[in-house]
Design a protein around this motif. Structure first.
Motif, PDB file in Angstrom:
ATOM      1  N   SER A  31       0.875  -1.159   0.000  1.00 35.53           N
ATOM      2  CA  SER A  31       0.000   0.000   0.000  1.00 35.53           C
ATOM      3  C   SER A  31       0.915   1.212   0.000  1.00 35.53           C
ATOM      4  O   SER A  31       2.084   1.110   0.365  1.00 35.53           O
ATOM      5  N   SER A  69      -4.169   3.026 -11.017  1.00 37.20           N
ATOM      6  CA  SER A  69      -4.625   4.385 -10.734  1.00 37.20           C
ATOM      7  C   SER A  69      -5.500   4.841 -11.898  1.00 37.20           C
ATOM      8  O   SER A  69      -5.045   5.562 -12.782  1.00 37.20           O
ATOM      9  N   ILE A 104      -8.494  -6.027 -17.871  1.00 38.67           N
ATOM     10  CA  ILE A 104      -9.936  -5.855 -18.086  1.00 38.67           C
ATOM     11  C   ILE A 104     -10.317  -6.355 -19.478  1.00 38.67           C
ATOM     12  O   ILE A 104      -9.632  -6.034 -20.464  1.00 38.67           O
ATOM     13  N   TYR A 114      -8.092   4.840 -20.228  1.00 38.72           N
ATOM     14  CA  TYR A 114      -7.597   3.940 -19.169  1.00 38.72           C
ATOM     15  C   TYR A 114      -7.235   2.566 -19.739  1.00 38.72           C
ATOM     16  O   TYR A 114      -6.228   1.963 -19.354  1.00 38.72           O
ATOM     17  N   LYS A 118      -3.932   0.073 -19.609  1.00 39.25           N
ATOM     18  CA  LYS A 118      -3.959  -1.325 -19.136  1.00 39.25           C
ATOM     19  C   LYS A 118      -3.358  -2.250 -20.205  1.00 39.25           C
ATOM     20  O   LYS A 118      -2.626  -3.182 -19.883  1.00 39.25           O
TER      21      LYS A 118
HETATM   22  N1  LIG Z   1     -13.211  -2.340 -10.821  1.00 34.82           N
HETATM   23  C1  LIG Z   1     -13.501  -3.136 -11.858  1.00 34.82           C
HETATM   24  O1  LIG Z   1     -14.655  -3.219 -12.323  1.00 34.82           O
HETATM   25  C2  LIG Z   1     -12.382  -3.974 -12.487  1.00 34.82           C
HETATM   26  C3  LIG Z   1     -12.718  -4.930 -13.444  1.00 34.82           C
HETATM   27  C4  LIG Z   1     -11.691  -5.709 -13.999  1.00 34.82           C
HETATM   28  C5  LIG Z   1     -10.367  -5.509 -13.596  1.00 34.82           C
HETATM   29  N2  LIG Z   1     -10.088  -4.534 -12.667  1.00 34.82           N
HETATM   30  C6  LIG Z   1      -8.689  -4.344 -12.272  1.00 34.82           C
HETATM   31  O2  LIG Z   1      -8.518  -4.890 -10.972  1.00 34.82           O
HETATM   32  C7  LIG Z   1      -7.497  -4.182 -10.291  1.00 34.82           C
HETATM   33  C8  LIG Z   1      -7.971  -3.816  -8.905  1.00 34.82           C
HETATM   34  O3  LIG Z   1      -9.181  -3.102  -9.018  1.00 34.82           O
HETATM   35  P1  LIG Z   1      -9.909  -2.539  -7.732  1.00 34.82           P
HETATM   36  O4  LIG Z   1     -11.308  -2.232  -8.125  1.00 34.82           O
HETATM   37  O5  LIG Z   1      -9.607  -3.410  -6.562  1.00 34.82           O
HETATM   38  O6  LIG Z   1      -9.126  -1.145  -7.581  1.00 34.82           O
HETATM   39  P2  LIG Z   1      -8.975  -0.214  -6.294  1.00 34.82           P
HETATM   40  O7  LIG Z   1      -9.950  -0.561  -5.238  1.00 34.82           O
HETATM   41  O8  LIG Z   1      -8.938   1.187  -6.828  1.00 34.82           O
HETATM   42  O9  LIG Z   1      -7.516  -0.606  -5.772  1.00 34.82           O
HETATM   43  C9  LIG Z   1      -6.380  -0.270  -6.506  1.00 34.82           C
HETATM   44  C10 LIG Z   1      -5.228  -0.109  -5.548  1.00 34.82           C
HETATM   45  O10 LIG Z   1      -4.105   0.396  -6.282  1.00 34.82           O
HETATM   46  C11 LIG Z   1      -3.253   1.029  -5.365  1.00 34.82           C
HETATM   47  N3  LIG Z   1      -2.500   2.126  -5.970  1.00 34.82           N
HETATM   48  C12 LIG Z   1      -2.987   3.256  -6.560  1.00 34.82           C
HETATM   49  N4  LIG Z   1      -1.965   4.052  -6.907  1.00 34.82           N
HETATM   50  C13 LIG Z   1      -0.814   3.413  -6.535  1.00 34.82           C
HETATM   51  C14 LIG Z   1       0.559   3.732  -6.620  1.00 34.82           C
HETATM   52  N5  LIG Z   1       1.013   4.921  -7.095  1.00 34.82           N
HETATM   53  N6  LIG Z   1       1.465   2.845  -6.138  1.00 34.82           N
HETATM   54  C15 LIG Z   1       1.054   1.672  -5.590  1.00 34.82           C
HETATM   55  N7  LIG Z   1      -0.237   1.315  -5.468  1.00 34.82           N
HETATM   56  C16 LIG Z   1      -1.159   2.195  -5.939  1.00 34.82           C
HETATM   57  C17 LIG Z   1      -4.142   1.590  -4.245  1.00 34.82           C
HETATM   58  O11 LIG Z   1      -3.579   1.155  -3.020  1.00 34.82           O
HETATM   59  P3  LIG Z   1      -3.187   2.167  -1.810  1.00 34.82           P
HETATM   60  O12 LIG Z   1      -4.154   3.326  -1.861  1.00 34.82           O
HETATM   61  O13 LIG Z   1      -3.359   1.317  -0.591  1.00 34.82           O
HETATM   62  O14 LIG Z   1      -1.785   2.559  -2.083  1.00 34.82           O
HETATM   63  C18 LIG Z   1      -5.496   0.904  -4.457  1.00 34.82           C
HETATM   64  O15 LIG Z   1      -5.939   0.256  -3.292  1.00 34.82           O
HETATM   65  C19 LIG Z   1      -7.104  -2.997 -11.187  1.00 34.82           C
HETATM   66  O16 LIG Z   1      -5.909  -3.305 -11.856  1.00 34.82           O
HETATM   67  C20 LIG Z   1      -8.257  -2.886 -12.171  1.00 34.82           C
HETATM   68  O17 LIG Z   1      -7.858  -2.385 -13.418  1.00 34.82           O
HETATM   69  C21 LIG Z   1     -11.052  -3.791 -12.083  1.00 34.82           C
END
Ligand SMILES: NC(=O)c1ccc[n+]([C@@H]2O[C@H](COP(=O)([O-])OP(=O)(O)OC[C@H]3O[C@@H](n4cnc5c(N)ncnc54)[C@H](OP(=O)(O)O)[C@@H]3O)[C@@H](O)[C@H]2O)c1
Length: 261
Positions: A31, A69, A104, A114, A118
């Protein structure tokens, strides 16, 4: 076996951690801020700068890369593309034997900025020195829910009725990721979607019914290449197996039939 999970405090990360521990993995979690949790070793890593990365990848067998991000322009490039490159290089130097990256469905055909990042990150992973797997998931229902809230801020629900979506439960994606991690490098891309393909208008009807709301859908046709990609199924996959939990399941769990208008 020790696994490093990036973005472990996010929506997907929170679902992955207990499942990894359940499968016997020792988990190191990243994190950007210091966290404590007796069952997981938290380390501070910022992918935008590389802070903490070399220490984080030391002595790990595998990496599950979830951090992202989204929709932040240059910062997305810095974290998702350059940060993934930093991670891959550091993992290669540390002798990591498998890197799983979550992406995704549609990043290769839906023109959303975005998604461009990816896709570039996928390519960084595939070209890197660490044996790899990419799992592309469809949208989480929470994402669709948030989007519908945003689309209805002015009253009616705005949107293109014919856009297709295939929401997948993040807990099921977490399970799939753990299975993929344990199975070893695929050197390829697997897709994973929810159990049903929904048109936007049907998703809105079910959302309204669950929330006891009568907000009308105000059709707004998304123009151009983006609209065509979204209407022709750019966000959905025919891959099997799929998750089992439906949009209706999510709505029952979230609104329980008691949500206010
Ligand atoms: N949401 C969807 O519908 C969906 C669908 C398919 C795939 N995905 C993929 O699944 C993954 C996780 O999604 P999620 O919904 O769990 O996202 P999320 O809740 O936004 O979590 C992403 C995490 O990335 C970390 N992060 C952001 N900037 C960072 C940086 N500069 N350095 C290190 N860590 C950083 C943050 O952790 P901290 O704040 O703790 O540092 C955050 O908790 C992503 O790659 C997304 O593209 C999402």
């Amino acid at each position: 076996m020790r696994v490093l999970v990036t973005g472990a405090g996010g929506r997907l990360g929170r679902m992955v951690l207990p499942r990894l521990r359940g499968e016997g993995w020792t988990v190191r979690a990243t994190s950007r801020r210091a966290r404590t949790d007796p069952s997981v070793e938290w380390v501070v890593v910022d992918l935008a700068t590389g802070e903490g990365l070399a220490e984080a990848v030391a002595d790990v067998d595998a990496v599950l890369h979830l951090a992202s991000s989204p929709n932040r322009g240059r910062q997305t490039h810095r974290v998702d593309v350059l940060g993934t490159r930093r991670l891959v290089v550091a993992a290669g130097q540390a002798g990591v034997r498998h890197l799983v990256y979550v992406s995704i469905v549609g990043v290769d055909r839906v023109p959303i900025p975005y998604y461009r990042h990816k896709l570039a990150a996928e390519q960084v992973v595939a070209a890197g020195p660490v044996p790899w797997t990419v799992l592309r998931a469809t949208q989480f229902p929470e994402f669709l829910d948030d989007m519908l809230r945003g689309a209805s801020r002015l009253g009616p629900v705005l949107g293109d009725p014919a856009v297709l979506a295939q929401p997948v439960d993040p807990a099921e994606v977490a399970e799939r990721l753990v299975r993929r991690l344990t199975a070893g490098p695929l050197h390829g891309i697997e897709e994973y979607g929810g159990p049903e393909v929904l048109r936007y208008d049907a998703a809105v009807r079910a959302w309204n019914a669950a929330r006891r709301s009568r907000r009308p859908l105000l059709p707004v046709r998304i123009p151009g290449k983006l609209g065509r990609a979204l209407r022709s199924g750019g966000l959905v996959t025919e891959a099997t197996p799929t998750g089992a939990r439906t949009w209706a399941d999510h709505l029952v769990d979230t609104y329980g039939g008691t949500a206010a208008r």
